[in-house]
Design a protein around this motif. Sequence first.
Motif, short mmCIF file in Angstrom:
data_model
loop_
_atom_site.label_atom_id
_atom_site.label_comp_id
_atom_site.label_asym_id
_atom_site.label_seq_id
_atom_site.Cartn_x
_atom_site.Cartn_y
_atom_site.Cartn_z
N LYS B 13 -40.89 30.73 -21.19
CA LYS B 13 -40.53 29.63 -22.08
C LYS B 13 -41.77 28.85 -22.47
N THR B 14 -41.63 28.07 -23.52
CA THR B 14 -42.72 27.22 -24.01
C THR B 14 -42.48 25.79 -23.54
N ARG B 15 -43.55 25.06 -23.34
CA ARG B 15 -43.44 23.65 -22.96
C ARG B 15 -42.49 22.91 -23.90
N GLY B 16 -41.66 22.07 -23.34
CA GLY B 16 -40.73 21.28 -24.12
C GLY B 16 -39.37 21.93 -24.33
N GLN B 17 -39.29 23.22 -24.07
CA GLN B 17 -38.01 23.92 -24.24
C GLN B 17 -37.08 23.63 -23.07
N HIS B 18 -35.86 24.16 -23.23
CA HIS B 18 -34.83 24.03 -22.22
C HIS B 18 -34.54 25.42 -21.65
N VAL B 19 -34.15 25.47 -20.36
CA VAL B 19 -33.82 26.75 -19.76
C VAL B 19 -32.56 26.61 -18.90
N THR B 20 -31.77 27.68 -18.87
CA THR B 20 -30.58 27.74 -18.01
C THR B 20 -30.67 28.98 -17.14
N LEU B 21 -30.58 28.77 -15.86
CA LEU B 21 -30.60 29.86 -14.89
C LEU B 21 -29.22 29.98 -14.26
N ARG B 22 -28.82 31.20 -13.96
CA ARG B 22 -27.47 31.43 -13.48
C ARG B 22 -27.46 32.11 -12.12
N CYS B 23 -26.40 31.82 -11.37
CA CYS B 23 -26.29 32.33 -10.01
C CYS B 23 -24.83 32.62 -9.68
N SER B 24 -24.60 33.78 -9.08
CA SER B 24 -23.27 34.11 -8.57
C SER B 24 -23.36 34.27 -7.07
N PRO B 25 -22.57 33.51 -6.31
CA PRO B 25 -22.66 33.58 -4.85
C PRO B 25 -21.97 34.81 -4.30
N ILE B 26 -22.18 35.03 -3.04
CA ILE B 26 -21.46 36.09 -2.33
C ILE B 26 -19.97 35.76 -2.37
N SER B 27 -19.16 36.78 -2.55
CA SER B 27 -17.72 36.58 -2.61
C SER B 27 -17.23 35.85 -1.36
N GLY B 28 -16.48 34.77 -1.57
CA GLY B 28 -15.96 33.99 -0.45
C GLY B 28 -16.82 32.79 -0.10
N HIS B 29 -18.05 32.76 -0.59
CA HIS B 29 -18.92 31.61 -0.35
C HIS B 29 -18.61 30.52 -1.37
N LYS B 30 -18.50 29.30 -0.88
CA LYS B 30 -18.12 28.20 -1.76
C LYS B 30 -19.26 27.23 -2.04
N SER B 31 -20.39 27.44 -1.39
CA SER B 31 -21.52 26.54 -1.57
C SER B 31 -22.69 27.27 -2.18
N VAL B 32 -23.35 26.60 -3.12
CA VAL B 32 -24.53 27.16 -3.77
C VAL B 32 -25.65 26.12 -3.72
N SER B 33 -26.84 26.57 -3.39
CA SER B 33 -28.01 25.70 -3.39
C SER B 33 -29.09 26.30 -4.28
N TRP B 34 -29.90 25.43 -4.84
CA TRP B 34 -31.02 25.85 -5.69
C TRP B 34 -32.33 25.37 -5.09
N PHE B 45 -36.15 22.26 -1.96
CA PHE B 45 -34.74 22.09 -2.24
C PHE B 45 -34.52 21.25 -3.49
N ILE B 46 -33.65 21.74 -4.39
CA ILE B 46 -33.34 20.99 -5.61
C ILE B 46 -31.94 20.39 -5.52
N PHE B 47 -30.92 21.25 -5.36
CA PHE B 47 -29.54 20.80 -5.32
C PHE B 47 -28.72 21.65 -4.35
N GLN B 48 -27.65 21.05 -3.84
CA GLN B 48 -26.58 21.83 -3.23
C GLN B 48 -25.26 21.42 -3.86
N TYR B 49 -24.44 22.40 -4.17
CA TYR B 49 -23.09 22.16 -4.67
C TYR B 49 -22.08 22.84 -3.75
#
Lengths: 114, 115
Positions: B13-34, B45-49
């Motif tokens: 990406k170029t400076r100033g742009q926006h980016v979206t990254l995607r993640c699929s957890p292991i089946s049965g896992h309810k928590s995702v961290s970045w 550590f950035i986030f936990q959901y």
Amino acid sequence: AQSVAQPEDQVNVAEGNPLTVKCTYSVSGNPYLFWYVQYPNRGLQFLLKYITGDNLVKGSYGFEAEFNKSQTSFHLKKPSALVSDSALYFCAVWRLGGSYIPTFGRGTSLIVHP
Amino acid sequence: DAGVTQSPTHLIKTRGQHVTLRCSPISGHKSVSWYQQVLGQGPQFIFQYYEKEERGRGNFPDRFSARQFPNYSSELNVNALLLGDSALYLCASSPSPAQGSYEQYFGPGTRLTVT
């Protein structure tokens, strides 16, 4: 604030010899401690964890770690190193009972020589 | 069973742009961290959901945001990209923090390069 120190950037050991990768931590309250391993171009893999209980924790691939509260250390050990153990090792800590905000160390590169 | 999957694997990406990254957890896992891993450093550590709610936030600017969907997959969004955002972005899932299960299972990461 919490922190993790891995004082050695690199550890070299001969295959078949015991290995130790050092980790010290600082956290207010009781710690929740982890070791992870990262192979080139791959994500981290969980090795072992300490919450409470026995100070010697056994994990995957023959690794173990010893929790020492007085020295605030959680060193990773293995009795006999394999060449395939060569990888990057990370220690992590967070405060048990607090919000999940883990802190990772900078990592230690383990090189096992044949 | 499939592990944690992340897409894309690489992104420029170029400076100033926006980016979206995607993640699929292991089946049965309810928590995702970045996490952000800059070359030569440990993951930061950035986030936990968990159950679609933010349960932990690291020391990152508001340009970083995330969300978790009903199927427990997650997106990490970064606005106004800076050169310093260049890093490997790791997603990790875990079964249930409520059960004290905090060991993380990491995906292979998305390598973001900002030029």
